[in-house]
Design a protein around this motif. Sequence first.
Motif, PDB file in Angstrom:
ATOM      1  N   ASN A 162       0.851  -1.185   0.000  1.00 21.31           N
ATOM      2  CA  ASN A 162       0.000   0.000   0.000  1.00 21.31           C
ATOM      3  C   ASN A 162       0.888   1.236   0.000  1.00 21.31           C
ATOM      4  O   ASN A 162       2.064   1.168   0.402  1.00 21.31           O
ATOM      5  CB  ASN A 162      -0.941  -0.002   1.207  1.00 21.31           C
ATOM      6  CG  ASN A 162      -0.192  -0.058   2.523  1.00 21.31           C
ATOM      7  OD1 ASN A 162       0.345   0.945   2.998  1.00 21.31           O
ATOM      8  ND2 ASN A 162      -0.145  -1.242   3.136  1.00 21.31           N
ATOM      9  N   PRO A 163       0.374   2.387  -0.438  1.00 18.04           N
ATOM     10  CA  PRO A 163       1.221   3.583  -0.542  1.00 18.04           C
ATOM     11  C   PRO A 163       1.841   4.014   0.778  1.00 18.04           C
ATOM     12  O   PRO A 163       2.999   4.439   0.805  1.00 18.04           O
ATOM     13  CB  PRO A 163       0.252   4.645  -1.087  1.00 18.04           C
ATOM     14  CG  PRO A 163      -0.811   3.877  -1.790  1.00 18.04           C
ATOM     15  CD  PRO A 163      -0.967   2.614  -1.011  1.00 18.04           C
ATOM     16  N   ALA A 164       1.103   3.910   1.885  1.00 19.56           N
ATOM     17  CA  ALA A 164       1.638   4.348   3.176  1.00 19.56           C
ATOM     18  C   ALA A 164       2.837   3.502   3.586  1.00 19.56           C
ATOM     19  O   ALA A 164       3.888   4.019   3.971  1.00 19.56           O
ATOM     20  CB  ALA A 164       0.548   4.290   4.245  1.00 19.56           C
ATOM     21  N   GLY A 165       2.695   2.170   3.509  1.00 18.58           N
ATOM     22  CA  GLY A 165       3.805   1.303   3.880  1.00 18.58           C
ATOM     23  C   GLY A 165       4.996   1.478   2.965  1.00 18.58           C
ATOM     24  O   GLY A 165       6.148   1.474   3.413  1.00 18.58           O
ATOM     25  N   MET A 166       4.748   1.641   1.655  1.00 21.22           N
ATOM     26  CA  MET A 166       5.853   1.833   0.715  1.00 21.22           C
ATOM     27  C   MET A 166       6.572   3.146   0.988  1.00 21.22           C
ATOM     28  O   MET A 166       7.808   3.216   0.903  1.00 21.22           O
ATOM     29  CB  MET A 166       5.336   1.797  -0.716  1.00 21.22           C
ATOM     30  CG  MET A 166       6.426   1.911  -1.782  1.00 21.22           C
ATOM     31  SD  MET A 166       7.596   0.524  -1.708  1.00 21.22           S
ATOM     32  CE  MET A 166       6.555  -0.811  -2.309  1.00 21.22           C
ATOM     33  N   PHE A 167       5.823   4.200   1.325  1.00 24.45           N
ATOM     34  CA  PHE A 167       6.459   5.485   1.613  1.00 24.45           C
ATOM     35  C   PHE A 167       7.379   5.373   2.827  1.00 24.45           C
ATOM     36  O   PHE A 167       8.527   5.835   2.791  1.00 24.45           O
ATOM     37  CB  PHE A 167       5.409   6.560   1.863  1.00 24.45           C
ATOM     38  CG  PHE A 167       5.972   7.830   2.438  1.00 24.45           C
ATOM     39  CD1 PHE A 167       6.637   8.742   1.628  1.00 24.45           C
ATOM     40  CD2 PHE A 167       5.883   8.094   3.799  1.00 24.45           C
ATOM     41  CE1 PHE A 167       7.189   9.904   2.166  1.00 24.45           C
ATOM     42  CE2 PHE A 167       6.431   9.253   4.338  1.00 24.45           C
ATOM     43  CZ  PHE A 167       7.081  10.156   3.517  1.00 24.45           C
ATOM     44  N   PHE A 168       6.895   4.772   3.911  1.00 19.88           N
ATOM     45  CA  PHE A 168       7.716   4.666   5.118  1.00 19.88           C
ATOM     46  C   PHE A 168       8.945   3.785   4.866  1.00 19.88           C
ATOM     47  O   PHE A 168      10.033   4.069   5.384  1.00 19.88           O
ATOM     48  CB  PHE A 168       6.890   4.110   6.273  1.00 19.88           C
ATOM     49  CG  PHE A 168       5.884   5.072   6.822  1.00 19.88           C
ATOM     50  CD1 PHE A 168       6.282   6.333   7.250  1.00 19.88           C
ATOM     51  CD2 PHE A 168       4.552   4.737   6.900  1.00 19.88           C
ATOM     52  CE1 PHE A 168       5.353   7.234   7.753  1.00 19.88           C
ATOM     53  CE2 PHE A 168       3.620   5.628   7.403  1.00 19.88           C
ATOM     54  CZ  PHE A 168       4.015   6.885   7.825  1.00 19.88           C
ATOM     55  N   PHE A 169       8.788   2.723   4.085  1.00 22.19           N
ATOM     56  CA  PHE A 169       9.930   1.864   3.778  1.00 22.19           C
ATOM     57  C   PHE A 169      10.980   2.634   2.991  1.00 22.19           C
ATOM     58  O   PHE A 169      12.169   2.621   3.341  1.00 22.19           O
ATOM     59  CB  PHE A 169       9.457   0.642   2.991  1.00 22.19           C
ATOM     60  CG  PHE A 169      10.573  -0.229   2.491  1.00 22.19           C
ATOM     61  CD1 PHE A 169      11.199  -1.132   3.333  1.00 22.19           C
ATOM     62  CD2 PHE A 169      11.019  -0.145   1.176  1.00 22.19           C
ATOM     63  CE1 PHE A 169      12.248  -1.933   2.884  1.00 22.19           C
ATOM     64  CE2 PHE A 169      12.044  -0.935   0.715  1.00 22.19           C
ATOM     65  CZ  PHE A 169      12.660  -1.839   1.572  1.00 22.19           C
ATOM     66  N   GLN A 170      10.568   3.307   1.924  1.00 22.32           N
ATOM     67  CA  GLN A 170      11.532   4.021   1.088  1.00 22.32           C
ATOM     68  C   GLN A 170      12.165   5.186   1.836  1.00 22.32           C
ATOM     69  O   GLN A 170      13.370   5.440   1.696  1.00 22.32           O
ATOM     70  CB  GLN A 170      10.833   4.513  -0.184  1.00 22.32           C
ATOM     71  CG  GLN A 170      10.393   3.390  -1.105  1.00 22.32           C
ATOM     72  CD  GLN A 170       9.637   3.896  -2.324  1.00 22.32           C
ATOM     73  OE1 GLN A 170       9.127   5.024  -2.342  1.00 22.32           O
ATOM     74  NE2 GLN A 170       9.539   3.070  -3.354  1.00 22.32           N
ATOM     75  N   PHE A 171      11.380   5.887   2.635  1.00 21.57           N
ATOM     76  CA  PHE A 171      11.938   7.025   3.369  1.00 21.57           C
ATOM     77  C   PHE A 171      12.925   6.546   4.433  1.00 21.57           C
ATOM     78  O   PHE A 171      13.958   7.189   4.671  1.00 21.57           O
ATOM     79  CB  PHE A 171      10.819   7.836   4.014  1.00 21.57           C
ATOM     80  CG  PHE A 171      11.295   9.116   4.643  1.00 21.57           C
ATOM     81  CD1 PHE A 171      11.589  10.219   3.856  1.00 21.57           C
ATOM     82  CD2 PHE A 171      11.464   9.219   6.012  1.00 21.57           C
ATOM     83  CE1 PHE A 171      12.046  11.397   4.428  1.00 21.57           C
ATOM     84  CE2 PHE A 171      11.910  10.395   6.588  1.00 21.57           C
ATOM     85  CZ  PHE A 171      12.206  11.490   5.799  1.00 21.57           C
ATOM     86  N   GLU A 172      12.647   5.426   5.072  1.00 22.51           N
ATOM     87  CA  GLU A 172      13.595   4.887   6.058  1.00 22.51           C
ATOM     88  C   GLU A 172      14.887   4.449   5.392  1.00 22.51           C
ATOM     89  O   GLU A 172      15.968   4.544   5.989  1.00 22.51           O
ATOM     90  CB  GLU A 172      12.957   3.715   6.812  1.00 22.51           C
ATOM     91  CG  GLU A 172      13.802   3.221   7.976  1.00 22.51           C
ATOM     92  CD  GLU A 172      13.140   2.110   8.772  1.00 22.51           C
ATOM     93  OE1 GLU A 172      13.815   1.514   9.624  1.00 22.51           O
ATOM     94  OE2 GLU A 172      11.953   1.832   8.522  1.00 22.51           O
ATOM     95  N   VAL A 173      14.801   3.965   4.150  1.00 22.30           N
ATOM     96  CA  VAL A 173      16.020   3.612   3.398  1.00 22.30           C
ATOM     97  C   VAL A 173      16.903   4.843   3.230  1.00 22.30           C
ATOM     98  O   VAL A 173      18.127   4.794   3.413  1.00 22.30           O
ATOM     99  CB  VAL A 173      15.659   2.999   2.034  1.00 22.30           C
ATOM    100  CG1 VAL A 173      16.898   2.883   1.150  1.00 22.30           C
ATOM    101  CG2 VAL A 173      15.033   1.632   2.217  1.00 22.30           C
ATOM    102  N   LEU A 174      16.286   5.983   2.891  1.00 19.37           N
ATOM    103  CA  LEU A 174      17.053   7.225   2.745  1.00 19.37           C
ATOM    104  C   LEU A 174      17.703   7.621   4.061  1.00 19.37           C
ATOM    105  O   LEU A 174      18.867   8.045   4.090  1.00 19.37           O
ATOM    106  CB  LEU A 174      16.141   8.359   2.251  1.00 19.37           C
ATOM    107  CG  LEU A 174      15.458   8.177   0.891  1.00 19.37           C
ATOM    108  CD1 LEU A 174      14.605   9.403   0.573  1.00 19.37           C
ATOM    109  CD2 LEU A 174      16.464   7.939  -0.211  1.00 19.37           C
ATOM    110  N   CYS A 175      16.962   7.500   5.145  1.00 20.43           N
ATOM    111  CA  CYS A 175      17.481   7.938   6.452  1.00 20.43           C
ATOM    112  C   CYS A 175      18.622   7.052   6.928  1.00 20.43           C
ATOM    113  O   CYS A 175      19.674   7.548   7.346  1.00 20.43           O
ATOM    114  CB  CYS A 175      16.353   7.947   7.478  1.00 20.43           C
ATOM    115  SG  CYS A 175      15.032   9.118   7.140  1.00 20.43           S
ATOM    116  N   ARG A 176      18.415   5.750   6.883  1.00 22.30           N
ATOM    117  CA  ARG A 176      19.409   4.834   7.449  1.00 22.30           C
ATOM    118  C   ARG A 176      20.704   4.818   6.643  1.00 22.30           C
ATOM    119  O   ARG A 176      21.773   4.570   7.198  1.00 22.30           O
ATOM    120  CB  ARG A 176      18.843   3.416   7.531  1.00 22.30           C
ATOM    121  CG  ARG A 176      17.817   3.232   8.638  1.00 22.30           C
ATOM    122  CD  ARG A 176      17.494   1.774   8.845  1.00 22.30           C
ATOM    123  NE  ARG A 176      16.569   1.561   9.940  1.00 22.30           N
ATOM    124  CZ  ARG A 176      16.932   1.423  11.212  1.00 22.30           C
ATOM    125  NH1 ARG A 176      18.206   1.484  11.550  1.00 22.30           N
ATOM    126  NH2 ARG A 176      16.019   1.217  12.147  1.00 22.30           N
TER     127      ARG A 176
END
Length: 297
Positions: free
Chosen positions: A128-142
């Motif tokens: 879903n868009p919400a889960g995909m957004f949090f996954f991709q954004f966490e990739v950028l952060c980590r």
Amino acid sequence: MPPLKPPSAKNPPERGNILDREEYIEQAHLFELLHEQAGGKFPIQDLLEQLRHEVLATTRLPMAMEYLLTEVKHSGLLGPAMRQLAHYFTPFQTYLVDQSEADTGRFMMNTAFKVMQAEAEYRVEKANPAGMFFFQFEVLCRNRLSYDRGLTAMSGDPIYDDRWSKWILGLRAQIGLIDFADLVFLVSEDYRNKLNAAGKPSDGKGPFLFGEKEGRIALANRRKDPLYLFSALQRHLGYPAVPKPAPADETQDLIPQMARRIERLEARIQLMEEERRASLDITKFYEQNKHRLKLPE
């Protein structure tokens, strides 16, 4: 076909189409194999040459691999070739590969393949868009990747509609100035419910992209370490955990270091034995006789 320009603020990435489930299954399989072997002794063109026979021939992935292989043999880079296949690979996948191939970055290619494998597996499970957004954004952060270019690449993912893409692009000017938990809460259904309960109009607010659950989690993690927020969201939304870079294996250098130390100890013991027998010739240490010495470096 003219080359595509890299995504930027003025040139947003081209949005492709959501692929069939079989395509994501084969992508996950390919990225898993590349992750296992990318850190070895084989160059990427040899891996693509070998693995193109292991993916399902009824999908479009073998044709994409043929094009990647042709381009890699000429330029040696995967990123520009993936950018030409914007209808098949997402801009975020291309961005990860570009960063792994950058000379100045610390983002490794095997880490990029592991992230892409987890992302493809999540798409297989009806992402879903919400889960995909949090996954991709966490990739950028980590992985300490650029928010500006990373969010621009995220906005071109076909899983997001126009409202999502516009909001993600707007985040580039807010990240670092406003707490991320506040940003999530202000576009959640929980915030709209609180406005309605207080008798305040919600017109002009939003867009309300996240559900009530995401809003409550964000509100509970305000002014806290963002890792706590990501951990709670990952547990409750069920998106895959972001792969973490593996620590460097220091045992590979341990044996050569021990061998050099043993050589130095042997040389010292030999000098002590010669001195004890009164047979030590110090003239061999003179400048003109230094070529006679066989001491370890």
